[in-house]
Scaffold this motif. Structure first.
Motif, PDB file in Angstrom:
ATOM      1  N   ASN A 143      35.941  60.995  49.028  1.00  0.00           N
ATOM      2  CA  ASN A 143      35.278  59.769  48.596  1.00  0.00           C
ATOM      3  C   ASN A 143      33.919  59.629  49.262  1.00  0.00           C
ATOM      4  O   ASN A 143      32.936  59.241  48.628  1.00  0.00           O
ATOM      5  CB  ASN A 143      36.151  58.555  48.915  1.00  0.00           C
ATOM      6  N   ILE A 213      28.806  52.195  40.777  1.00  0.00           N
ATOM      7  CA  ILE A 213      30.076  52.909  40.839  1.00  0.00           C
ATOM      8  C   ILE A 213      30.389  53.322  42.274  1.00  0.00           C
ATOM      9  O   ILE A 213      31.509  53.157  42.765  1.00  0.00           O
ATOM     10  CB  ILE A 213      30.049  54.163  39.932  1.00  0.00           C
ATOM     11  N   ILE A 216      31.455  50.206  44.242  1.00  0.00           N
ATOM     12  CA  ILE A 216      32.735  49.636  43.831  1.00  0.00           C
ATOM     13  C   ILE A 216      33.890  50.565  44.184  1.00  0.00           C
ATOM     14  O   ILE A 216      34.924  50.132  44.682  1.00  0.00           O
ATOM     15  CB  ILE A 216      32.717  49.330  42.322  1.00  0.00           C
ATOM     16  N   GLU A 217      33.736  51.879  43.960  1.00  0.00           N
ATOM     17  CA  GLU A 217      34.812  52.809  44.287  1.00  0.00           C
ATOM     18  C   GLU A 217      35.025  52.902  45.790  1.00  0.00           C
ATOM     19  O   GLU A 217      36.106  53.241  46.258  1.00  0.00           O
ATOM     20  CB  GLU A 217      34.521  54.194  43.695  1.00  0.00           C
ATOM     21  N   ASN A 219      34.968  50.314  47.610  1.00  0.00           N
ATOM     22  CA  ASN A 219      35.379  48.946  47.975  1.00  0.00           C
ATOM     23  C   ASN A 219      34.296  48.225  48.767  1.00  0.00           C
ATOM     24  O   ASN A 219      34.568  47.494  49.714  1.00  0.00           O
ATOM     25  CB  ASN A 219      36.685  48.965  48.770  1.00  0.00           C
ATOM     26  N   TYR A 339      34.441  50.065  32.619  1.00  0.00           N
ATOM     27  CA  TYR A 339      35.034  50.660  33.821  1.00  0.00           C
ATOM     28  C   TYR A 339      34.604  49.881  35.063  1.00  0.00           C
ATOM     29  O   TYR A 339      35.424  49.570  35.934  1.00  0.00           O
ATOM     30  CB  TYR A 339      34.603  52.120  33.936  1.00  0.00           C
ATOM     31  N   LYS A 342      36.414  46.463  35.231  1.00  0.00           N
ATOM     32  CA  LYS A 342      37.813  46.588  35.676  1.00  0.00           C
ATOM     33  C   LYS A 342      37.902  46.862  37.171  1.00  0.00           C
ATOM     34  O   LYS A 342      38.739  46.287  37.878  1.00  0.00           O
ATOM     35  CB  LYS A 342      38.500  47.709  34.896  1.00  0.00           C
ATOM     36  N   LYS A 343      37.032  47.737  37.691  1.00  0.00           N
ATOM     37  CA  LYS A 343      37.053  48.061  39.116  1.00  0.00           C
ATOM     38  C   LYS A 343      36.687  46.855  39.964  1.00  0.00           C
ATOM     39  O   LYS A 343      37.314  46.598  41.005  1.00  0.00           O
ATOM     40  CB  LYS A 343      36.107  49.223  39.412  1.00  0.00           C
ATOM     41  N   GLU A 346      39.727  44.361  39.828  1.00  0.00           N
ATOM     42  CA  GLU A 346      40.926  44.827  40.544  1.00  0.00           C
ATOM     43  C   GLU A 346      40.684  44.953  42.041  1.00  0.00           C
ATOM     44  O   GLU A 346      41.601  44.744  42.847  1.00  0.00           O
ATOM     45  CB  GLU A 346      41.398  46.156  39.952  1.00  0.00           C
ATOM     46  N   ASN A 347      39.457  45.295  42.447  1.00  0.00           N
ATOM     47  CA  ASN A 347      39.139  45.364  43.870  1.00  0.00           C
ATOM     48  C   ASN A 347      39.301  44.004  44.544  1.00  0.00           C
ATOM     49  O   ASN A 347      39.534  43.918  45.744  1.00  0.00           O
ATOM     50  CB  ASN A 347      37.715  45.870  44.088  1.00  0.00           C
TER      51      ASN A 347
END
Length: 380
Positions: A143, A213, A216-217, A219, A339, A342-343, A346-347
């Motif tokens: 990551n 992205i 967000i990925e 967090n 996408y 949604k991220k 949900e985060n």
């Protein structure tokens, strides 16, 4: 001479206790899980064979205080944790690393005497999670590499992109200055300049989305503020004003819930993607009609965007939130917007739901948790 009934009952109970003890001993001998049994006086009373092997225990350790075992287990506060469980009667969980560098999920479980309703000691269970921890570390490294790559690409492309933007501006300016002198050549020049300008804007959008992205990925936590839905909606409307005018779109609001404690940037991103999609994915020859609703539902603040557009087939609903997925190839886009939505949702512990009918339109409903505002900084 017959045996008295009380003696028979006692003999039967004794037999049952012996059988139960044999079953327990059989369990201790055959279990693959390291376990320790500690009484209320913090004395080690029993352990399973895997515990003997894992923590280098011997029969001489039975009957000795647990504080002498801290070095074997390589966890200095184990006695304090046992005392906490005995006092509260609540299970304690902790990830620990032992002397041979293996990782375990340690659970300290109170041993309750039902008759007296008291804790008479604890059972300590160790579940090996070394492989899981290795996978987690590898994922964290991957990551981190992923984020570094995206930030690096975004950063490296921004400088040449800025130069292209400057050249396009000069080209557009010079085309207008030359318009009176050579109308035919100037039309072609304007056309090329317009195409370049659109390409630059598209590249800028992609770079911004790549940066989003990565955040967000990973967090990445944005600053939480009090966000007013109407203010954010007006800002988004201004951003997509050209698309609204071009399509004759009508947007109406029913704002029952006025505010939410949330990241302004993330809320703006959610609304931008949902509204711009509602305008873009319209039925040819039909003016878009979009209705935005907010309210509360079972502890969540919900935000709904309903349109009368193209709609989505049932077999496509599962893939619309997959990155770079585009259902309608004739409509301009990158396939990242939903996408990202949604991220983000949900985060923050929320969820998103979709209802859609082909040719009739779609309704996206986002359920958001009220994030607590941080206390204001103390005055110096």
């Amino acid at each position: 001479m017959s045996i008295p009934e009380p003696i028979k009952r006692n003999n039967q109970q004794l037999k049952e206790l012996i059988e139960l003890n044999e079953e327990l001993e059989n369990y201790f001998r055959n279990t693959i899980i390291p376990q320790l049994f500690v009484d209320a006086n913090l004395i080690l009373r029993k352990f399973t064979p895997p515990a003997m092997k894992q923590f280098s225990l011997s029969r001489e350790h039975i009957g000795r205080p647990m504080e002498e075992m801290a070095d074997n287990i390589r966890y200095s506060t184990i006695v304090d944790n046992i005392l906490q469980v005995i006092k509260t009667g609540e299970i304690f969980e902790k990830e620990i690393q032992t002397t041979n560098m293996r990782w375990f999920q340690m659970n300290i479980i109170p041993y309750l005497v039902k008759k007296d309703n008291r804790t008479n000691g604890v059972i300590i269970t160790f579940v090996d999670i070394t492989d899981r921890m290795k996978v987690l570390r590898d994922l964290e490294k991957l990551n981190a590499s992923h984020e570094t790559f995206i930030y690096s690409v975004s950063h490296d492309l921004k400088a040449p992109l800025a130069n292209i933007e400057g050249l396009v501006s000069l080209l557009i300016k010079s085309s207008y200055e030359l318009s009176a002198k050579c109308e035919a050549n100037n039309k072609e020049q304007k056309y090329i300049a317009t195409l370049l300008d659109k390409s630059v804007n598209a590249m800028r959008t992609i770079l911004n989305e790549l940066s989003d992205i990565a955040k967000i990925e990973g967090n990445f936590k944005e600053i939480v503020e009090t966000a007013r839905f109407e203010d954010i909606l007006r800002q988004v409307e201004l951003t997509i004003k050209d698309k609204i005018v071009e399509s004759n779109a009508v947007i109406t609001y029913d704002i029952a819930e006025k505010e939410i404690n949330f990241s302004l940037k993330n809320l703006r991103s959610i609304l931008y993607n949902l509204l711009s999609n509602a305008v873009k994915y319209r039925v040819p020859g039909r003016d878009p009609v979009i209705h935005v609703t907010t309210g509360k539902d079972k502890g969540y603040v919900f935000l709904s965007v309903k349109d009368n557009g193209l709609g989505i087939a049932d077999d496509k609903l599962e893939i619309i939130f997959t990155p770079y997925t585009r259902i309608e190839r004739d409509v301009e886009g990158t396939g990242i917007g939903l996408y990202l939505v949604k991220k983000i949702v949900e985060n923050e512990g929320g969820r998103i739901r979709v209802k859609s009918s082909v040719g009739e339109g779609s309704e996206f409903t986002v359920y958001l948790k009220q994030n607590a505002l941080a206390p204001p900084a103390a005055q110096q």
